[in-house]
Write an enzyme that holds these catalytic residues in place. Sequence first.
Site, PDB file in Angstrom:
ATOM      1  N   THR A 153      -3.100 -27.407  10.031  1.00  0.00           N
ATOM      2  CA  THR A 153      -4.245 -26.724   9.393  1.00  0.00           C
ATOM      3  C   THR A 153      -4.585 -27.497   8.112  1.00  0.00           C
ATOM      4  O   THR A 153      -5.313 -28.481   8.167  1.00  0.00           O
ATOM      5  CB  THR A 153      -3.951 -25.238   9.104  1.00  0.00           C
ATOM      6  OG1 THR A 153      -2.777 -25.128   8.314  1.00  0.00           O
ATOM      7  CG2 THR A 153      -3.822 -24.447  10.384  1.00  0.00           C
ATOM      8  N   THR A 190       9.762 -21.274   9.207  1.00  0.00           N
ATOM      9  CA  THR A 190       8.579 -21.709   8.497  1.00  0.00           C
ATOM     10  C   THR A 190       7.335 -21.413   9.282  1.00  0.00           C
ATOM     11  O   THR A 190       7.370 -20.856  10.361  1.00  0.00           O
ATOM     12  CB  THR A 190       8.596 -23.207   8.210  1.00  0.00           C
ATOM     13  OG1 THR A 190       7.491 -23.471   7.347  1.00  0.00           O
ATOM     14  CG2 THR A 190       8.408 -24.015   9.467  1.00  0.00           C
ATOM     15  N   GLU A 276       0.466 -28.043  -0.420  1.00  0.00           N
ATOM     16  CA  GLU A 276      -0.916 -28.129  -0.878  1.00  0.00           C
ATOM     17  C   GLU A 276      -0.991 -28.682  -2.298  1.00  0.00           C
ATOM     18  O   GLU A 276      -0.477 -28.097  -3.238  1.00  0.00           O
ATOM     19  CB  GLU A 276      -1.582 -26.759  -0.771  1.00  0.00           C
ATOM     20  CG  GLU A 276      -1.841 -26.399   0.687  1.00  0.00           C
ATOM     21  CD  GLU A 276      -2.351 -24.989   0.902  1.00  0.00           C
ATOM     22  OE1 GLU A 276      -2.858 -24.718   1.999  1.00  0.00           O
ATOM     23  OE2 GLU A 276      -2.243 -24.166  -0.026  1.00  0.00           O
ATOM     24  N   ASN A 400      -7.220 -24.151  -2.163  1.00  0.00           N
ATOM     25  CA  ASN A 400      -7.189 -22.722  -1.869  1.00  0.00           C
ATOM     26  C   ASN A 400      -8.428 -21.979  -2.318  1.00  0.00           C
ATOM     27  O   ASN A 400      -8.705 -20.880  -1.837  1.00  0.00           O
ATOM     28  CB  ASN A 400      -5.922 -22.095  -2.449  1.00  0.00           C
ATOM     29  CG  ASN A 400      -4.739 -22.462  -1.593  1.00  0.00           C
ATOM     30  OD1 ASN A 400      -4.697 -22.097  -0.429  1.00  0.00           O
ATOM     31  ND2 ASN A 400      -3.820 -23.236  -2.141  1.00  0.00           N
ATOM     32  N   THR A 405     -14.551 -21.979   2.922  1.00  0.00           N
ATOM     33  CA  THR A 405     -15.948 -22.429   2.841  1.00  0.00           C
ATOM     34  C   THR A 405     -16.157 -23.685   3.677  1.00  0.00           C
ATOM     35  O   THR A 405     -15.209 -24.347   4.064  1.00  0.00           O
ATOM     36  CB  THR A 405     -16.335 -22.724   1.387  1.00  0.00           C
ATOM     37  OG1 THR A 405     -15.446 -23.688   0.846  1.00  0.00           O
ATOM     38  CG2 THR A 405     -16.273 -21.456   0.575  1.00  0.00           C
TER      39      THR A 405
END
EC number: 2.3.1.35
Lengths: 405, 405
Positions: A153, A190, A276, A400, A405
Amino acid sequence: MPVGLSGLPELLPVSGVRWGVAEAAIKRPGRNDVALMEIAPDSSAAAVYTRNAFCAAPVSVAKRHGAAQATRYLLINSGNANAGTGAPGLQAALDSCRAVAELGHCQPEAVLPFSTGVIGEPLPLERIRRALPQALAGLSEQGWEAAARAIMTTDIVPKGISKQLVLNGKRVTITGIAKGSGMIRPDMATMLAYLATDAGVAQALLQQTLRQAADRSFNSITVDGDTSTNDACVLVATGQAGVTFASETDAGFAEFDAAVTQVCQALAQAIVRDGEGATKFITIDVQGGRDTAECRQVAYAVAHSPLVKTAFFASDPNWGRILAAVGRAGLDGLDVDKVTLHLGDVCIARGGGRAADYTEAAGQAVMREAEITITIALGRGSAEARVWTTDLSYDYVKINAEYRT
Amino acid sequence: MPVGLSGLPELLPVSGVRWGVAEAAIKRPGRNDVALMEIAPDSSAAAVYTRNAFCAAPVSVAKRHGAAQATRYLLINSGNANAGTGAPGLQAALDSCRAVAELGHCQPEAVLPFSTGVIGEPLPLERIRRALPQALAGLSEQGWEAAARAIMTTDIVPKGISKQLVLNGKRVTITGIAKGSGMIRPDMATMLAYLATDAGVAQALLQQTLRQAADRSFNSITVDGDTSTNDACVLVATGQAGVTFASETDAGFAEFDAAVTQVCQALAQAIVRDGEGATKFITIDVQGGRDTAECRQVAYAVAHSPLVKTAFFASDPNWGRILAAVGRAGLDGLDVDKVTLHLGDVCIARGGGRAADYTEAAGQAVMREAEITITIALGRGSAEARVWTTDLSYDYVKINAEYRT
């Protein structure tokens, strides 16, 4: 870019396991977002799942179906978590298993479903159903890398590793893939990891092996402290290497067990390295605690502190923030005068204050590295724990804030 | 810019309390960074402090000296926290009290020291000592605003409020100031708040009043989950208004008590509104819990989730992240089908999934506001709790990555 990850290593096939992928255009077209693992009969399978009370529909269904000797297929989609979707989401997860079962000529209970992606959107079941024939047609023992890519992802890189060892005269392979980058504070496993071995392992022993390995790997990492609704980890043992373990006292089992843990740790660390916005890979070692639980409590208090994480992002040896996090971890009767703090090999604090021989230059030299170990000695026992985490960067906020969007 | 803070209101003098400020150039020159509160004899004083095990040297000394009827001076410096400074830091805090005592002709124990700023640097005691005569010379009942400015660190705006009420025929004033913006998750009080009233209040009753007010205000906010090493809040009662409370059953006390809580809540909310990088002011209401503790546990799990906070920054009604945070809060036997989630007046989730009548447009309309209330109904009891917090923005990372540079 991920910290210290230099491309996917060669992923070795595991006899008895085949992967197929397909494009269902779940979130957007142009990539494979469905992966199907086919498991040979007479294999065993074990799984661990998230402890988040709001577990996703596929987790509920996978638990209900149960990872077992009868398990024939794992169906995974990215781009939609099928979480927070209520009764319709549960039905969609069940129906997806039914669709695989019809094409694969097995019981729906022999299919375990997994989803990852945005929470709260209805699963586009029809698109997944239409993609299944392509995934089945493409099934191949060489499909691990394609699967590792299909389940991504916000991951920047695919994650996987293989390990081979000779046990009782037979060559045994363990291959695993994982995905995960945000909402990472596994409390069981995980955000999706799949491992397989061609060793044979009795069902109960396989489950125990996986649980212990997960505790020492996936359950010891955090990016943002947010336990996912969809965490799951599956280990399949096909037995096709000609070596089988029925008990933990069997010859070669200890070695096999250690290898599974090593594969899990490599995958868990890869998730942190690709956390991230991560620019640092941080190992937090807590020693000298009364028990493992309090060592983990301290390690996570430090690992989750936004102030510690932003200091690491800035390569600033702001050890006061680390001490403050240790101090707020909630340990009963902690004597701060006995706490010692090392950054790498540099002793930075001792006796509740800055170490006499510490220099800012020495601290900064450690902080400039991309991989940093913090060692916190509590001086009140002999227990220890280790946790891996990331820093907190502008890009974490960007990723994040812009996710939907 | 701070959310919904439109300049400092008029701060009314409290008879019996004077403030003086001075420039000691602790971190850098060009601003007043020392504030001295002088308290008239026969006043009473109460204080609450951080529970962080690594409490700062001034907190240790202030606790040792004790807020009491004998307390004559509060000495506060910004720019240096005197935390993580070991034995020399403790000595510096004691010596600063001694310096005030000499100039102010009182016992060192009548002086309570407070510090705020960077952790781990030695306190520049000599510079503070040299600044004291200026602070003493400038003592004035009008000094509240100057003090509110002198105690700031990463605060963008000074914070203070006054409240007047008539009790038993006498006009009573309560004025308070506070500072704080980061390392905000008070566990006792906030990062420095000073209140005074000209009502008279018996010592034990004053302490009880302050503790309860702090629990309902400073102990219900969070910016980043990091409890400070230096948190302290002091309430002084001079008795010069001609009304005195000896017991909580005294006429007018309930009204006074409520007013103290209101002042504390206004100051606590001002800290959140000026939270580091804040663009949103978020109220989290948790209802229907078994007890207050579990309601607070859920509220803080949501308030600390970096994924929830970045979604608020992006004005994204990503309610899945809120549910995921509720689910990982660790409540035993939580039935997710009974959980209801409102954003403002909009019911966004019910029965474990998106509410049937919810529209993304309705959710986004709420999220675009600068002040947002999340209401989480757990459906398993009648307890409730409220917590105030901020979003997580690029500026939060910027402020904390550059703090020591």
